[in-house]
Design a protein around this motif. Structure first.
Motif, short mmCIF file in Angstrom:
data_model
loop_
_atom_site.label_atom_id
_atom_site.label_comp_id
_atom_site.label_asym_id
_atom_site.label_seq_id
_atom_site.Cartn_x
_atom_site.Cartn_y
_atom_site.Cartn_z
N GLN A 230 4.93 13.65 -8.99
CA GLN A 230 6.21 13.21 -8.90
C GLN A 230 6.74 12.85 -7.48
OE1 GLN A 230 7.68 12.15 -11.45
NE2 GLN A 230 6.05 12.91 -13.06
N LEU A 231 6.25 13.48 -6.60
CA LEU A 231 6.64 13.14 -5.03
C LEU A 231 6.74 12.01 -4.58
CD1 LEU A 231 7.40 15.33 -2.60
CD2 LEU A 231 4.98 14.75 -1.54
N LEU B 1 4.20 8.53 -4.25
CA LEU B 1 5.00 8.76 -2.88
C LEU B 1 4.91 7.38 -2.24
CD1 LEU B 1 5.25 10.91 -0.99
CD2 LEU B 1 3.37 10.07 0.27
N ILE B 2 6.16 7.21 -2.06
CA ILE B 2 6.85 5.86 -1.45
C ILE B 2 7.17 5.89 0.02
CG2 ILE B 2 8.67 3.98 -1.82
CD1 ILE B 2 9.32 5.14 -4.49
N SER B 3 7.58 6.89 0.68
CA SER B 3 7.91 7.17 1.86
C SER B 3 7.27 8.28 2.45
CB SER B 3 9.35 7.20 1.90
OG SER B 3 9.73 7.27 3.33
N LEU B 4 6.53 8.16 3.58
CA LEU B 4 6.00 9.08 4.48
C LEU B 4 6.22 9.24 5.83
CD1 LEU B 4 3.83 11.60 4.67
CD2 LEU B 4 2.11 9.84 4.83
N THR B 5 6.85 10.32 6.50
CA THR B 5 6.99 10.53 7.70
C THR B 5 6.20 11.48 8.31
OG1 THR B 5 9.31 9.26 7.53
CG2 THR B 5 8.86 10.56 9.55
N LYS C 184 4.91 2.36 0.25
CA LYS C 184 5.84 1.34 0.69
C LYS C 184 6.35 1.63 2.46
CE LYS C 184 7.13 -0.43 -3.63
NZ LYS C 184 8.47 -0.68 -4.58
N LYS C 185 6.49 2.84 2.39
CA LYS C 185 7.23 3.14 3.85
C LYS C 185 6.43 4.38 4.69
CE LYS C 185 11.92 3.87 5.95
NZ LYS C 185 13.22 4.28 5.60
N LEU C 186 5.86 3.74 6.00
CA LEU C 186 4.99 4.64 6.63
C LEU C 186 5.48 4.77 8.10
CD1 LEU C 186 2.56 6.57 7.43
CD2 LEU C 186 1.31 4.38 7.58
N ARG D 162 -1.78 -2.41 1.21
CA ARG D 162 -1.67 -3.29 0.12
C ARG D 162 -0.31 -3.78 -0.33
NH1 ARG D 162 -6.09 -5.77 -1.77
NH2 ARG D 162 -7.90 -4.73 -1.49
N ASN D 163 0.48 -2.32 -0.35
CA ASN D 163 1.88 -2.24 -0.94
C ASN D 163 3.03 -1.84 0.28
OD1 ASN D 163 1.45 -2.87 -3.92
ND2 ASN D 163 0.32 -0.81 -3.66
N LEU D 164 2.45 -2.03 1.60
CA LEU D 164 3.34 -1.51 2.56
C LEU D 164 4.64 -2.52 3.02
CD1 LEU D 164 3.25 1.24 3.83
CD2 LEU D 164 1.98 0.17 5.95
N GLU D 165 5.74 -1.90 3.03
CA GLU D 165 6.81 -2.93 3.38
C GLU D 165 7.20 -2.57 4.70
OE1 GLU D 165 9.51 -2.85 0.10
OE2 GLU D 165 8.14 -3.69 -1.41
N GLU D 166 7.39 -1.25 4.89
CA GLU D 166 7.88 -0.68 6.36
C GLU D 166 6.81 -0.16 6.98
OE1 GLU D 166 11.79 0.79 6.32
OE2 GLU D 166 12.22 -0.16 4.43
N LEU D 167 6.66 -0.32 8.41
CA LEU D 167 5.51 0.28 9.32
C LEU D 167 6.08 0.54 10.30
CD1 LEU D 167 2.59 1.38 9.32
CD2 LEU D 167 2.04 -1.35 10.18
#
Length: 723
Positions: free
Chosen positions: A283-284, A315-319, A342-344, A382-387
């Protein structure tokens, strides 16, 4: 008095300097309807409930506030306990806040010794043993939210055993600035917190573990313990060695609900999860790690299988930010998938390979062992929106020609750190054809891009709607006169420029921003004016303008003193104009031949502009403006027109006695905008925010702290160190 207070529902006690206690134990039983109790700033208070001598010699009696649902005690410097000796129960209490009570040792003090005096038993206090703050003498069966903050004597929160129904409904817990605390959950009690959903622990200098599971009997506790935990936020814990000091896989095997994990400034933390937990985090959604001593994300468990598979399906966002010791995701052979990422964001992880193209073998890459896989491959894009990456990592990604078709969804690009180029390489953008937002930070650029690059890549930036420049200390101007870049940025809607200390000219004199809606300029020390009159005439869509902390700015709109022709500038849609901390500002525009019309202006705020005596020298129209706000005077003023009002405010400020700057300045307008999250939840259950920005509105701990993630700035905790 019992007949007088039996209907009391709300009691607030503040700044009562002589009282040693609030209640006598005999009177407490009369508060049968009390629902809300606050006690604060009572310097001589030693305990909340005073146990009378005749009662101390009787059998222990319950002290019950049957209807109390909110209790807050704050800034009680001499209080050592809520009461002494007796068993106490709050059957209806849902929210408990204890803040800045440095001498508070325990909710109910025990360790009583018995002396004989005149043939009577007299109980006295002994503090030889470490007191758990909550022991078996307190029952809180309905408690849902708890805050413990700035309690210098707090070493242990719970005794290993207490009433079965106590804390069983606790959902949200915050522990902050308890410098002697060693652990949050000791052995044998973790299974009691089945409802806990949000846990925040910050600024506890001695804390070594969150969940101490050594010696815990998992069979006795059951497999469902702690499975409701959805949000975990750990910050400024320099001695934290582990979140779980033992593999608690049985506790998470049935229903892993963790959605958000955020770790900041935990220098002793070497890894985040045991492998069994990492493989269960289905679920993360968000994982944020910054400024930690982490060497690997997942710790190896003894003899593991040859290849371990890790999949994070939600997982949608990873920092991953400022992790200088990070070497690998997992020390061993593994596969890694992030199918919906989506957000890396990744900065300052110099010992690990952030990206390696799938078609390149590890043997071809210098310094990367063949058995060590990379964090990301082609498929993650493929699904990345923010880099948000450093220029070095982005260049490696962009050079892989296989990626062009995988960047179709990329909308936000943040390029930051370790770039010593004089100009930003515009060619990096050639593959992101749908890019809408570009953020450049911490580079050495003297201008955004060269004329040659603009010619070569003409048309690449026409779809960009937001441009943010942050901490580009060598930037003197955005681009040169007659450059095609102003045509390429014709669709720009938001322009923010902050901490660019060498910038002397914002844009060329003829630059046009016909679609710009927001303009913000902050901390540009060498800037003298913001825009020229030809540029100002083009700002027909501008809705908000903020100019702050630019100490050399003398006027916002540069006036040409040699121009004898009358010029009318109409800001058709401008509703908000903020001028703040502009010590050299004399007027919005000093030219007498310039007429200004603000048909929609409703908010004009002028703060710390000591030399501003008038708004403009020419004709001025503001039909919707009814006042000018000044936070220094804490008032909104109006004298019939803007110029007269500005003049009166200047005269009022001049008459004020000068106060030496203590270094604790008022919160600036721009800071309030950047850190709106520091409203920090309702009911003073405050959670720090950080300087970064995430589109989120759920009512939870993460509502405030998710804003740490703005623009890949990675500066939030430094700028909010005193939150």
């Amino acid at each position: 008095m019992s007949s007088c207070i039996q209907n009391l529902t709300r009691l607030i006690v503040r700044v009562c300097g002589t009282s040693k206690s609030v209640f006598h134990s005999s009177s407490v039983r009369s508060f049968v309807q009390l629902r809300h109790l606050e006690i604060s700033n009572c310097m001589n208070l030693e305990e909340i409930v005073f146990l009378e001598l005749e009662e101390s010699m009787e059998e222990e009696k319950d002290i019950i506030f049957p209807q109390l649902n909110f209790l807050k005690i704050k800034d009680l410097v001499n209080v050592t306990s809520f009461c002494s000796g007796n068993y106490i129960e709050f059957p209806s209490l849902k929210e408990l806040q204890i803040q800045r009570c440095p001498m508070l040792k325990a909710f109910i003090l025990k360790n009583m010794t018995t002396d004989l005096k005149g043939g009577k038993k007299v109980e006295t206090m002994s503090s030889v043993e470490i007191q758990p703050f909550f022991n078996e003498k307190v029952a809180l069966p309905s408690l849902e939210e708890m805050v413990l903050s700035n309690m210098d004597n707090l070493k242990m929160i719970w005794l290993n055993q207490f009433a079965d129904d106590s804390f069983c409904k606790l959902k949200l817990m915050k522990v902050e600035s308890c410098k002697r605390l060693l652990t949050i959950f000791p052995p044998q009690i973790c299974g009691r917190f089945l409802k806990l959903e949000s846990l925040m622990v910050t600024n506890c200098g001695s804390l070594e573990e969150i969940f101490d599971l050594e010696g815990m009997d998992f069979e006795e506790q059951g497999s469902g313990a702690v499975t409701q935990l959805r949000e975990l936020y750990l910050s400024r814990l320099p001695k934290l060695k582990s979140i779980w000091n033992k593999d608690p896989h049985k506790m998470f095997s049935s229903s892993p609900n963790l959605l958000k994990l955020r770790i900041f400034a935990c220098q002793s933390l070497k890894s985040l999860f045991p492998a069994s937990i990492a493989r269960s985090l289905l679920q993360l959604e968000k994982l944020y790690i910054k400024n930690c001593g982490v060497e690997e994300i997942v710790a190896k468990e003894g003899r593991a299988e040859a290849t371990v598979g890790f999949v994070f399906p939600s997982l949608i966002s990873l920092t991953l930010c400022e992790l200088p010791h990070l070497r690998t995701f997992y020390h061993g052979m593994y596969t890694l998938e992030w199918p919906v990422l989506k957000k890396l964001k990744a900065y300052g992880c110099d010992k690990v390979s952030i990206f390696v193209p799938e078609h390149i073998s590890f043997e071809e890459i210098k310094g990367i062992p063949a058995e060590q896989p990379h964090f990301f491959d082609d498929q993650v894009f493929r699904n990345l929106e923010e880099l948000s990456l450093s220029k070095k990592d982005i260049t490696m990604i962009w050079q892989d020609h296989f990626l062009e078709h995988l960047l179709s969804k990329l909308k936000v690009l943040n390029v930051s750190y370790d770039d010593e180029s004089a100009v930003f390489p515009l060619g990096l953008l050639q593959r992101a054809r749908n890019l809408e937002k570009l953020v450049l930070s911490y580079g050495s650029y003297k201008e955004i891009c060269s004329s040659e690059e603009v010619e070569e890549h003409a048309g690449r930036l026409t779809h960009i709607k937001t441009l943010k420049l942050n901490k580009l200390s060598d930037l003197t101007h955005m681009w040169k006169q007659d450059s095609k870049l102003d045509l390429m940025l014709q669709n720009l809607e938001i322009l923010e420029i902050k901490y660019c200390g060498n910038m002397m000219n914002l844009v060329p004199s003829r630059a046009s921003f016909r679609n710009l809606t927001v303009l913000e300029v902050c901390d540009c020390e060498r800037l003298v004016s913001v825009v020229t009159s030809p540029t100002a005439k083009c700002l027909v869509q501008l809705r908000k303008m903020t100019i702050s902390k630019c100490k050399m700015v003398t006027e916002v709109i540069a006036s040409d003193q040699g121009d004898v022709v009358k010029v009318e500038i109409v800001f058709n849609k401008l509703k908000e104009l903020f001028l703040e901390s502009l010590e050299s500002l004399r007027s919005f525009c000093s030219g007498a031949n310039y007429a200004f019309n603000f048909p929609c202006l409703e908010d004009l705020m002028v703060i710390k502009c000591p030399n501003m005596k008038t708004f403009s020298a020419g004709v001025l129209k503001t039909p919707r403006l009814w006042d000018v706000q000044n936070l220094e005077l804490n008032e909104a003023c109006w004298a019939g027109d803007v110029n007269t009002t500005i003049q009166q405010l200047h005269e009022k400020m001049a008459k004020r006695p000068k106060i030496e700057d203590s270094g604790e300045s008022e919160t600036s307008t721009s800071e309030e905008t950047d850190h709106e999250e520091d409203g920090e939840g309702s009911k003073e259950i405050e959670f720090p925010a950080t300087s970064e920005d995430e589109e989120e509105s759920e009512t939870s701990m993460s509502e405030e702290i998710d804003e740490e993630e703005d623009e890949g700035n990675c500066e939030e905790e430094k700028e909010n160190g005193d939150d």
